[in-house]
Write a protein that holds these residues in place. Sequence first.
Motif, mmCIF file in Angstrom:
data_model
loop_
_atom_site.group_PDB
_atom_site.id
_atom_site.type_symbol
_atom_site.label_atom_id
_atom_site.label_comp_id
_atom_site.label_asym_id
_atom_site.label_seq_id
_atom_site.Cartn_x
_atom_site.Cartn_y
_atom_site.Cartn_z
ATOM 1 N N ILE A 258 0.835 -1.209 0.000
ATOM 2 C CA ILE A 258 0.000 0.000 0.000
ATOM 3 C C ILE A 258 0.867 1.254 0.000
ATOM 4 N N TYR A 259 1.866 1.292 0.873
ATOM 5 C CA TYR A 259 2.739 2.476 0.935
ATOM 6 C C TYR A 259 3.486 2.706 -0.386
ATOM 7 N N VAL A 282 -6.219 4.385 5.833
ATOM 8 C CA VAL A 282 -6.398 5.825 5.617
ATOM 9 C C VAL A 282 -5.402 6.319 4.572
ATOM 10 N N ASN A 283 -4.162 5.821 4.635
ATOM 11 C CA ASN A 283 -3.157 6.180 3.633
ATOM 12 C C ASN A 283 -3.657 5.822 2.239
ATOM 13 N N ALA A 284 -4.228 4.617 2.102
ATOM 14 C CA ALA A 284 -4.755 4.194 0.804
ATOM 15 C C ALA A 284 -5.956 5.027 0.388
ATOM 16 N N ALA A 285 -6.837 5.294 1.329
ATOM 17 C CA ALA A 285 -8.082 6.002 1.009
ATOM 18 C C ALA A 285 -7.830 7.427 0.525
ATOM 19 N N VAL A 286 -6.979 8.169 1.248
ATOM 20 C CA VAL A 286 -6.776 9.575 0.878
ATOM 21 C C VAL A 286 -5.944 9.718 -0.388
ATOM 22 N N ARG A 287 -5.255 8.652 -0.789
ATOM 23 C CA ARG A 287 -4.493 8.688 -2.042
ATOM 24 C C ARG A 287 -5.215 7.942 -3.171
ATOM 25 N N GLU A 288 -6.445 7.507 -2.900
ATOM 26 C CA GLU A 288 -7.266 6.798 -3.887
ATOM 27 C C GLU A 288 -6.539 5.582 -4.475
ATOM 28 N N VAL A 289 -5.890 4.853 -3.590
ATOM 29 C CA VAL A 289 -5.269 3.582 -3.989
ATOM 30 C C VAL A 289 -6.323 2.491 -3.856
#
Length: 354
Positions: A258-259, A282-289
């Motif tokens: 993910i990162y 959250v990292n994935a969600a806010v970067r639309e991954v």
Amino acid sequence: MAAERNLSVVVHRAGDLRLENRPVPEPGPNEVLLKMHSVGICGSDVHYWQRGRIGDFVVKSPMVLGHEASGTVVKVGSSVTTLKKGDRVAIEPGVPRETDEFCKNGRYNLSPSIFFCATPPDDGNLCRYYTHNANFCYKLPENVTFEEGALIEPLSVGIHACRRAGVTLGSTVFICGAGPIGLVTLLIAKVMGASQVVISDLSASRLEKAKELGADATIEVGGESPQELAERVKSTLGCMPEITVECCGAEPSIQAAIYATRSGGTVVLVGLGPEMVTLPLVNAAVREVDIRGIFRYCNTWPMAIAMLASKKVNVQPLVTHRFPLEKALEAFETTSKGIGIKVMLKCDPSDQNP
């Protein structure tokens, strides 16, 4: 043939693997009887042998192992018109038992009623003779070997993963794990047009095999954090990959996937690990991954056969060990020790060739 012995590799419970003679089965109206030739050992086979279960699938009665397979038709059922005696075929191990909504929309792998070789309670095909639905047996061209036919099953996982990921011309791809599934995913990503593929693993020897198979770069994983591994991927590729295919299932590896993935990119989860994992959602969600799962494969055998026949894909280097069926227990021990890449069992005593 009725007098012939149907030697079979049978798991009875965790830690109890046996070679047994079973009756030669008769094909039903829509089935063919196959004389098995080549069967690859999968990690799931080893798992059932060592632990007696995978998730909710528990070995409650003796079960024949094996689902990566090819063989020759020796008898056809009364309703079979697509195959004949003597045809060499590759076996797709998952067969829907009914035409439900998933079959109707082409995603039959998701059908809850599916029969799947060597998944309790269904027997697999690591034996001399085996019956299978004729619609899920695919005729092999003359220039495709039995071993290549058996390797279509793991190859199909790579095809399905790359399709779900959207690999296309120019894609940059990161693959976590250089085991058999990571390596076939590498082969498929390259043939689908990926411009750069980097692959990571703990094993230097497996990364060497990945280089042989066309990896543009490799990363030997050490004790770094998921974020540090993601940075290594970025510096190795010169950019963050658009697509990451996670083939390990370990929590730190999924986190790193993910990162590492570019904003707006896709992560496909192939490896199966613990039921519950902690992820940087959250990292994935806010970067639309996008995070996508896969379950086995569907509609992949014709594509795989075409690619093997045209020599666009070479899977033979994956086979590092071969054993006759009589030495199946030794073959399973070899696989469990992580020696080599793919261990192939040869079921026909009169033909031990690839």
